[in-house]
Design a protein around this motif. Structure first.
Motif, mmCIF file in Angstrom:
data_model
loop_
_atom_site.group_PDB
_atom_site.id
_atom_site.type_symbol
_atom_site.label_atom_id
_atom_site.label_comp_id
_atom_site.label_asym_id
_atom_site.label_seq_id
_atom_site.Cartn_x
_atom_site.Cartn_y
_atom_site.Cartn_z
ATOM 1 N N PHE A 274 0.869 -1.186 0.000
ATOM 2 C CA PHE A 274 0.000 0.000 0.000
ATOM 3 C C PHE A 274 0.898 1.225 0.000
ATOM 4 N N THR A 275 0.318 2.376 -0.306
ATOM 5 C CA THR A 275 1.077 3.623 -0.314
ATOM 6 C C THR A 275 1.024 4.256 1.062
ATOM 7 N N MET A 276 2.179 4.389 1.674
ATOM 8 C CA MET A 276 2.308 5.002 2.995
ATOM 9 C C MET A 276 2.867 6.409 2.834
ATOM 10 N N GLY A 277 2.369 7.347 3.641
ATOM 11 C CA GLY A 277 2.837 8.721 3.519
ATOM 12 C C GLY A 277 2.134 9.456 2.403
ATOM 13 N N THR A 278 2.625 10.640 2.075
ATOM 14 C CA THR A 278 1.946 11.483 1.099
ATOM 15 C C THR A 278 2.953 12.387 0.393
ATOM 16 N N SER A 279 2.444 13.298 -0.416
ATOM 17 C CA SER A 279 3.296 14.219 -1.161
ATOM 18 C C SER A 279 2.713 15.627 -1.070
ATOM 19 N N HIS A 280 3.499 16.602 -1.502
ATOM 20 C CA HIS A 280 3.026 17.992 -1.509
ATOM 21 C C HIS A 280 1.821 18.145 -2.429
ATOM 22 N N ASP A 281 1.825 17.445 -3.556
ATOM 23 C CA ASP A 281 0.698 17.560 -4.487
ATOM 24 C C ASP A 281 -0.587 17.001 -3.888
ATOM 25 N N GLU A 282 -0.475 15.903 -3.149
ATOM 26 C CA GLU A 282 -1.661 15.269 -2.570
ATOM 27 C C GLU A 282 -2.129 15.975 -1.308
ATOM 28 N N GLU A 283 -1.194 16.422 -0.478
ATOM 29 C CA GLU A 283 -1.509 17.000 0.834
ATOM 30 C C GLU A 283 -0.569 18.181 1.057
ATOM 31 N N PRO A 284 -0.904 19.360 0.506
ATOM 32 C CA PRO A 284 0.046 20.483 0.509
ATOM 33 C C PRO A 284 0.497 20.929 1.892
ATOM 34 N N TRP A 285 -0.320 20.708 2.916
ATOM 35 C CA TRP A 285 0.060 21.144 4.254
ATOM 36 C C TRP A 285 0.666 20.017 5.090
ATOM 37 N N ALA A 286 0.904 18.863 4.491
ATOM 38 C CA ALA A 286 1.588 17.795 5.218
ATOM 39 C C ALA A 286 2.990 18.248 5.599
ATOM 40 N N LEU A 287 3.457 17.817 6.751
ATOM 41 C CA LEU A 287 4.766 18.215 7.247
ATOM 42 C C LEU A 287 5.840 17.245 6.768
ATOM 43 N N ASP A 288 7.092 17.633 6.931
ATOM 44 C CA ASP A 288 8.164 16.916 6.233
ATOM 45 C C ASP A 288 8.238 15.437 6.585
ATOM 46 N N THR B 204 -2.032 10.557 7.455
ATOM 47 C CA THR B 204 -0.581 10.432 7.342
ATOM 48 C C THR B 204 0.169 11.132 8.462
ATOM 49 N N PHE B 205 -0.545 11.851 9.343
ATOM 50 C CA PHE B 205 0.117 12.659 10.362
ATOM 51 C C PHE B 205 0.860 11.768 11.358
ATOM 52 N N ARG B 206 2.081 12.166 11.703
ATOM 53 C CA ARG B 206 2.927 11.391 12.612
ATOM 54 C C ARG B 206 3.257 12.222 13.849
ATOM 55 N N ASN B 207 2.986 11.660 14.999
ATOM 56 C CA ASN B 207 3.399 12.253 16.259
ATOM 57 C C ASN B 207 4.445 11.340 16.888
#
Length: 440
Positions: free
Chosen positions: A187-201, A417-420
């Motif tokens: 499966f696809t884990m994580g994201t990209s700027h195009d998919e989720e522009p406000w996702a953190l690094d 996708t948010f990671r704490n």
């Protein structure tokens, strides 16, 4: 929202996110007097007045100076509000701004920031593309709002915050399966700027991850289930504990989750100034990673890995794609999850059926942060942006990953996708867990 959204849409989203965060900051700081704001309620946390000025200081540095190119308003206070320079326990001794000064500073910064937002093209630079920096600052403030809510839980004194009760489950939780099967495969884990522009690094880049099939709890572990572990001697038996965890509970005399106490033959807990019976049907809260790991061993199970958690939350077996949230790509609504301090406690296990994943796992977003078995490590191809101190300096085996968010997390700072991450000894955070087991 995607990078293809119009500048007007991006601008409105940024404005709304900044305004919502500031309204919550006011709620958390206007409800107590200046003495309470200046006090340190626990050496684990900053005085609330430190957060009250740290928030606009970061906003000034990133949005006025870095994005807007404006002259610094208060450069002399930058060192006071540098979280890496001053540990929380020492911050009360600093010459901090008073509550009145902090509020005036925040208002001046915000007034100027809105001018920068109005003028920005929101493209042409990675920092401003799709209003990223504005979203980053809104998330930063909401994260500090969650931290301040933790301080409210730790403080002693009269009740300062109130909120309505969360919804009861529409159907009988006893009718839900105890666990859900998650099929093996990629499966696809994580994201990209195009998919989720406000996702953190640390959420980037999206990448393919193979996960063998496994079973995972339908709902988070409840107080009632955890109470059985306590009552059956779980805290007195070293078999269930990692060596470091066993040392912690022996050294500090820990025998139950933080804020629990036994009185008159029943378990009570303190919650935002109120003492109440521990609710059996609510996800357990305020347990460390060591406590979650020990319970899982006692139950003959284990904590899910971070990849397993994300696959259970995002993978759609029909389409084969990874969703933004368990319920789909739509932004969270009150029907989906317990977020944003709308309630001051987790909802009972089995609530929010509209927020279930395609596989039927519930309450993956909101209610309680969920400890995973995984260390906080970078994804393949990770690039620090816009500064190393957000994620990179914390990578390694010292910190464990938490996923899903709690009732204290704002929607802007919570997604599939948010990671704490936090130290495995942490108990004051709004953390619980669910368990998993291998196939067969």
């Amino acid at each position: 929202m995607t990078v293809t959204a119009s500048p007007e849409t991006l601008r409105r989203r940024a404005y709304d996110a900044l305004a919502a965060a500031r309204a919550r900051t006011a709620l958390l700081t206007d409800c107590v007097d200046d003495g309470e704001l200046a006090a340190q309620h626990s050496p684990l946390m900053s005085p609330l007045v430190w957060d009250l000025a740290h928030i606009p200081n970061q906003e000034e540095q990133w949005l006025l100076r870095a994005v807007g190119g404006r002259a610094a308003l208060r450069p002399e206070i930058d060192p006071l509000y540098d979280a890496f320079r001053h540990p929380r326990a020492t911050r009360p001794s600093l010459p901090l701004l008073s509550p009145r000064e902090a509020r005036a500073y925040a208002a001046e910064v915000r007034d100027r920031v809105l001018g920068v937002l109005d003028e920005s093209r929101l493209e042409g630079d990675p920092l401003v593309d799709a209003a990223f920096a504005f979203g980053m600052v809104a998330q930063h403030e909401q994260q500090h709002d969650e931290t301040m809510l933790i301080t409210h839980q730790l403080r002693r004194g009269p009740v300062a915050l109130t909120a309505p009760e969360p919804p009861r489950p529409a159907d009988d939780p006893a009718g839900l399966p105890a666990e859900v099967w998650v099929p093996g495969g990629a499966f696809t884990m994580g994201t990209s700027h195009d998919e989720e522009p406000w996702a953190l690094d640390n959420e980037r880049p999206g990448h393919v991850r193979h996960v063998p099939g496994f079973h995972i709890d339908t709902v988070p572990v409840t107080c009632g289930a955890y109470r059985r572990f306590v009552d059956e001697g779980g805290y007195r038996d070293p078999r269930w504990w990692a060596p470091e965890g066993w040392e912690q509970i022996r050294r500090h005399g820990i025998g139950a989750p933080l804020f629990w106490r036994r009185e008159g033959g029943q378990w009570l807990r303190r919650r935002f100034g109120t003492v109440e019976p521990v609710p059996d049907d609510e996800p357990v809260l305020h347990v460390s990673w060591y406590e979650a790991d020990a319970y899982a061993r006692w139950a003959g199970r284990r904590l899910p890995t971070e990849a397993e958690w994300e696959k259970a939350a995002r993978y759609d077996p029909v389409s084969g794609r990874s969703r933004r949230y368990p319920w789909g790509d739509a932004e969270p609504s009150p029907d989906h999850a317990n977020l944003g301090q709308r309630h001051l406690r987790p909802a009972p296990a089995g609530a929010y059926p509209a927020g279930a994943s395609p596989l039927g796992v519930r309450q993956l977003i909101g209610d309680v942060w969920e400890w995973t078995a995984s260390d906080f490590l970078p994804y393949p191809g990770f690039v620090a942006f816009p500064y190393r101190e957000y994620s990179e300096v914390f990578f390694g085996p010292e910190h464990k990953v938490l996923r899903g968010g709690s009732f204290a997390v704002a929607p802007v700072a919570c997604r599939g996708t948010f990671r704490n991450w936090d130290l495995p000894v942490r108990r004051q955070i709004f953390a619980g867990f669910r368990t998993a087991r291998d196939a067969g």
